[in-house]
Design a protein around this motif. Structure first.
Motif, PDB file in Angstrom:
ATOM      1  N   LEU A   1       0.827  -1.206   0.000  1.00  0.00           N
ATOM      2  CA  LEU A   1       0.000   0.000   0.000  1.00  0.00           C
ATOM      3  C   LEU A   1       0.864   1.260   0.000  1.00  0.00           C
ATOM      4  CD1 LEU A   1      -2.731   1.460   0.282  1.00  0.00           C
ATOM      5  CD2 LEU A   1      -2.546   1.159   2.759  1.00  0.00           C
ATOM      6  N   ILE A   2       1.867   1.288   0.859  1.00  0.00           N
ATOM      7  CA  ILE A   2       2.760   2.448   0.930  1.00  0.00           C
ATOM      8  C   ILE A   2       3.504   2.643  -0.385  1.00  0.00           C
ATOM      9  CG2 ILE A   2       4.809   3.387   2.074  1.00  0.00           C
ATOM     10  CD1 ILE A   2       3.883   1.899   4.618  1.00  0.00           C
ATOM     11  N   ALA A   3       4.037   1.550  -0.918  1.00  0.00           N
ATOM     12  CA  ALA A   3       4.801   1.633  -2.163  1.00  0.00           C
ATOM     13  C   ALA A   3       3.913   2.091  -3.321  1.00  0.00           C
ATOM     14  CB  ALA A   3       5.421   0.277  -2.479  1.00  0.00           C
ATOM     15  N   ASN A   4       2.737   1.492  -3.464  1.00  0.00           N
ATOM     16  CA  ASN A   4       1.881   1.810  -4.605  1.00  0.00           C
ATOM     17  C   ASN A   4       1.284   3.205  -4.521  1.00  0.00           C
ATOM     18  OD1 ASN A   4       2.078  -0.647  -6.072  1.00  0.00           O
ATOM     19  ND2 ASN A   4       0.784  -1.641  -4.556  1.00  0.00           N
ATOM     20  N   GLY A   5       0.965   3.666  -3.312  1.00  0.00           N
ATOM     21  CA  GLY A   5       0.441   5.021  -3.160  1.00  0.00           C
ATOM     22  C   GLY A   5       1.451   6.068  -3.619  1.00  0.00           C
ATOM     23  N   ALA A   6       2.702   5.901  -3.199  1.00  0.00           N
ATOM     24  CA  ALA A   6       3.758   6.841  -3.596  1.00  0.00           C
ATOM     25  C   ALA A   6       4.016   6.763  -5.094  1.00  0.00           C
ATOM     26  CB  ALA A   6       5.039   6.536  -2.816  1.00  0.00           C
ATOM     27  N   ILE A   7       4.021   5.563  -5.636  1.00  0.00           N
ATOM     28  CA  ILE A   7       4.305   5.369  -7.059  1.00  0.00           C
ATOM     29  C   ILE A   7       3.199   5.975  -7.925  1.00  0.00           C
ATOM     30  CG2 ILE A   7       4.483   3.621  -8.855  1.00  0.00           C
ATOM     31  CD1 ILE A   7       5.878   1.841  -6.732  1.00  0.00           C
ATOM     32  N   ALA A   8       1.945   5.830  -7.505  1.00  0.00           N
ATOM     33  CA  ALA A   8       0.824   6.367  -8.290  1.00  0.00           C
ATOM     34  C   ALA A   8       0.961   7.876  -8.462  1.00  0.00           C
ATOM     35  CB  ALA A   8      -0.497   6.024  -7.608  1.00  0.00           C
ATOM     36  N   VAL A   9       1.329   8.583  -7.395  1.00  0.00           N
ATOM     37  CA  VAL A   9       1.501  10.039  -7.460  1.00  0.00           C
ATOM     38  C   VAL A   9       2.632  10.398  -8.421  1.00  0.00           C
ATOM     39  CG1 VAL A   9       2.107  12.100  -6.154  1.00  0.00           C
ATOM     40  CG2 VAL A   9       0.576  10.397  -5.146  1.00  0.00           C
ATOM     41  N   LEU A  10       3.750   9.706  -8.314  1.00  0.00           N
ATOM     42  CA  LEU A  10       4.912  10.001  -9.162  1.00  0.00           C
ATOM     43  C   LEU A  10       4.605   9.725 -10.637  1.00  0.00           C
ATOM     44  CD1 LEU A  10       7.806   8.516  -6.977  1.00  0.00           C
ATOM     45  CD2 LEU A  10       7.253  10.933  -7.336  1.00  0.00           C
ATOM     46  N   LYS A  11       3.930   8.618 -10.908  1.00  0.00           N
ATOM     47  CA  LYS A  11       3.609   8.289 -12.298  1.00  0.00           C
ATOM     48  C   LYS A  11       2.649   9.314 -12.902  1.00  0.00           C
ATOM     49  CE  LYS A  11       4.339   3.285 -12.008  1.00  0.00           C
ATOM     50  NZ  LYS A  11       3.681   1.965 -11.927  1.00  0.00           N
ATOM     51  N   PHE A  12       1.696   9.774 -12.105  1.00  0.00           N
ATOM     52  CA  PHE A  12       0.750  10.778 -12.615  1.00  0.00           C
ATOM     53  C   PHE A  12       1.467  12.092 -12.912  1.00  0.00           C
ATOM     54  CE2 PHE A  12      -2.629  14.027 -11.938  1.00  0.00           C
ATOM     55  CZ  PHE A  12      -3.391  13.705 -13.057  1.00  0.00           C
ATOM     56  N   LEU A  13       2.415  12.475 -12.063  1.00  0.00           N
ATOM     57  CA  LEU A  13       3.205  13.676 -12.321  1.00  0.00           C
ATOM     58  C   LEU A  13       4.017  13.512 -13.606  1.00  0.00           C
ATOM     59  CD1 LEU A  13       4.470  14.545  -8.717  1.00  0.00           C
ATOM     60  CD2 LEU A  13       2.685  15.707 -10.041  1.00  0.00           C
ATOM     61  N   GLY A  14       4.557  12.306 -13.803  1.00  0.00           N
ATOM     62  CA  GLY A  14       5.289  12.021 -15.030  1.00  0.00           C
ATOM     63  C   GLY A  14       4.402  12.149 -16.256  1.00  0.00           C
ATOM     64  N   PHE A  15       3.149  11.666 -16.151  1.00  0.00           N
ATOM     65  CA  PHE A  15       2.214  11.781 -17.264  1.00  0.00           C
ATOM     66  C   PHE A  15       1.877  13.244 -17.558  1.00  0.00           C
ATOM     67  CE2 PHE A  15      -2.324  12.459 -18.257  1.00  0.00           C
ATOM     68  CZ  PHE A  15      -2.303  12.051 -19.587  1.00  0.00           C
ATOM     69  N   LEU A  16       1.663  14.042 -16.504  1.00  0.00           N
ATOM     70  CA  LEU A  16       1.337  15.455 -16.700  1.00  0.00           C
ATOM     71  C   LEU A  16       2.455  16.188 -17.433  1.00  0.00           C
ATOM     72  CD1 LEU A  16      -0.290  16.420 -13.269  1.00  0.00           C
ATOM     73  CD2 LEU A  16      -1.443  15.967 -15.448  1.00  0.00           C
ATOM     74  N   VAL A  17       3.698  15.817 -17.138  1.00  0.00           N
ATOM     75  CA  VAL A  17       4.849  16.477 -17.765  1.00  0.00           C
ATOM     76  C   VAL A  17       5.024  16.053 -19.216  1.00  0.00           C
ATOM     77  CG1 VAL A  17       7.372  16.672 -17.729  1.00  0.00           C
ATOM     78  CG2 VAL A  17       6.075  16.844 -15.596  1.00  0.00           C
ATOM     79  N   THR A  18       4.839  14.754 -19.495  1.00  0.00           N
ATOM     80  CA  THR A  18       5.198  14.211 -20.819  1.00  0.00           C
ATOM     81  C   THR A  18       4.015  13.775 -21.669  1.00  0.00           C
ATOM     82  OG1 THR A  18       5.405  11.951 -19.982  1.00  0.00           O
ATOM     83  CG2 THR A  18       7.367  13.363 -19.834  1.00  0.00           C
ATOM     84  N   GLN A  19       2.821  13.612 -21.071  1.00  0.00           N
ATOM     85  CA  GLN A  19       1.645  13.109 -21.784  1.00  0.00           C
ATOM     86  C   GLN A  19       1.888  11.726 -22.389  1.00  0.00           C
ATOM     87  OE1 GLN A  19      -1.515  14.874 -21.955  1.00  0.00           O
ATOM     88  NE2 GLN A  19      -0.361  15.769 -20.251  1.00  0.00           N
ATOM     89  N   SER A  20       2.720  10.927 -21.738  1.00  0.00           N
ATOM     90  CA  SER A  20       3.056   9.595 -22.231  1.00  0.00           C
ATOM     91  C   SER A  20       1.897   8.626 -22.010  1.00  0.00           C
ATOM     92  CB  SER A  20       4.310   9.073 -21.507  1.00  0.00           C
ATOM     93  OG  SER A  20       4.428   7.682 -21.654  1.00  0.00           O
ATOM     94  N   PRO A  21       1.414   7.929 -23.052  1.00  0.00           N
ATOM     95  CA  PRO A  21       0.319   6.958 -22.878  1.00  0.00           C
ATOM     96  C   PRO A  21       0.673   5.850 -21.884  1.00  0.00           C
ATOM     97  CG  PRO A  21       0.642   7.449 -25.202  1.00  0.00           C
ATOM     98  CD  PRO A  21       1.795   8.072 -24.473  1.00  0.00           C
TER      99      PRO A  21
END
Length: 313
Positions: free
Chosen positions: A12-32
């Protein structure tokens, strides 16, 4: 139960942190593929929440309406995870990747300025995905250790055998989910790097499609594994035979007319049997023997929590 809860909390701790980081990555790059991985990590996080609810609910004491406890709550919530979270997340990932292939996707992200430094946007995806692989490796290690402990304890023939026989769907789900998470992050990383090297965003979009298929496949597999337990699966045949032999070899027992087992929760089994005793035994002797047999069965396999023996003379 404690081992399963620790595995879930770590994930839970790992996935919660990862979800936020991946979404930030998507916002920056719009990567599918980054959006697909965001769906993936969100579904993983929701998965852990549902599993923790299942663990808590299954710990309730037996009642008149639930005489064998609430252990099957974990089977139900794990099944719910497969349908609501992974099925939907997989479909959304697949659809988004397909749209990117057909109408064009964005994997490169141009240049990004952060804290006074300017660098290619795709660096963000690489850093986030490498970090995700690190976090997921930690959660995977915890789940794998718990699964290996159960394999040793119950003398299963490996992971495949454990999948067929375990009733601890919480650990099973966490282990499989962490495996899929590592594969998904790896696929996304390859898609992003190939798109950057070739200048063609289609590789990133293909990565999103692969992640979607991966999630949907896991959804079906998890639902199938929970189906057997929700329907009331027995212990493996050899384990059942060993328990039956304990009853049959007890002094005073003539033969065992019927013997059945069923999982009523993770690591929680009900045993019922029709037992013919020697005709010379008195009622008090039979009662004493039944108690001794119950103790022997529970000592042989700690999963045996409920024993009901029907004596016949």
């Amino acid at each position: 139960m404690a081992g399963s809860r620790g595995v879930v909390i770590a994930a839970l701790i790992a996935n919660g942190a990862i979800a936020v980081l991946k979404f930030l990555g998507f916002l920056v790059t719009q990567s599918p593929s980054m959006l697909s991985e965001t769906y993936h990590s969100i579904s993983d996080t929701g998965n852990q929440v549902f599993l923790l609810i299942g663990i808590r609910y299954s710990g309730k004491e037996e009642s008149r309406t639930h005489p064998f406890g609430y252990g099957k709550a974990q089977f139900f919530y794990s099944f719910l995870v497969s349908v609501l979270l992974f099925g939907i997340a997989g479909w959304e990932s697949l659809k988004h990747g397909y749209d990117a292939i057909m109408h064009g996707g964005h994997a490169l992200g141009g240049m990004v300025t952060l804290v006074g430094y300017t660098f290619p946007g795709w660096y963000v995806n690489v850093v986030v995905l490498v970090g995700a692989i690190g976090f997921e490796s930690y959660a995977f290690k915890k789940a794998a250790a718990e699964l290996r402990r159960q394999i040793r304890e119950y003398e299963w023939d490996g992971i495949v055998d454990a999948f067929r026989k375990t009733s601890d769907v919480t650990t099973l789900t966490a282990f499989t989910e962490d495996t899929i998470a590592l594969l998904g992050a790896g696929i996304a990383l390859v898609g992003v790097i190939l798109s950057e090297i070739t200048g063609n965003a289609v590789y990133d979009a293909i990565g999103a499609v692969c992640i979607g298929i991966l999630l949907m496949s896991f959804s079906v597999a998890l639902a199938w594994e929970n189906k057997r337990l929700l329907l009331g699966e027995s212990l493996p045949e050899q384990v059942e035979k060993n328990l039956q032999s304990i009853v049959r070899n007890h002094p005073g027992v003539a033969h065992v007319d019927d013997f059945r087992t069923v999982h009523v929760g993770p690591e929680k089994v009900l045993v019922t049997a029709d037992v013919s005793f020697n005709s010379g035994l008195e009622t008090n002797d039979i009662d004493t023997d039944i108690t001794k047999i119950e103790d022997k069965l529970k000592a042989e396999d700690k999963r045996v929590k409920f024993v009901y023996l029907e004596p016949e003379v």
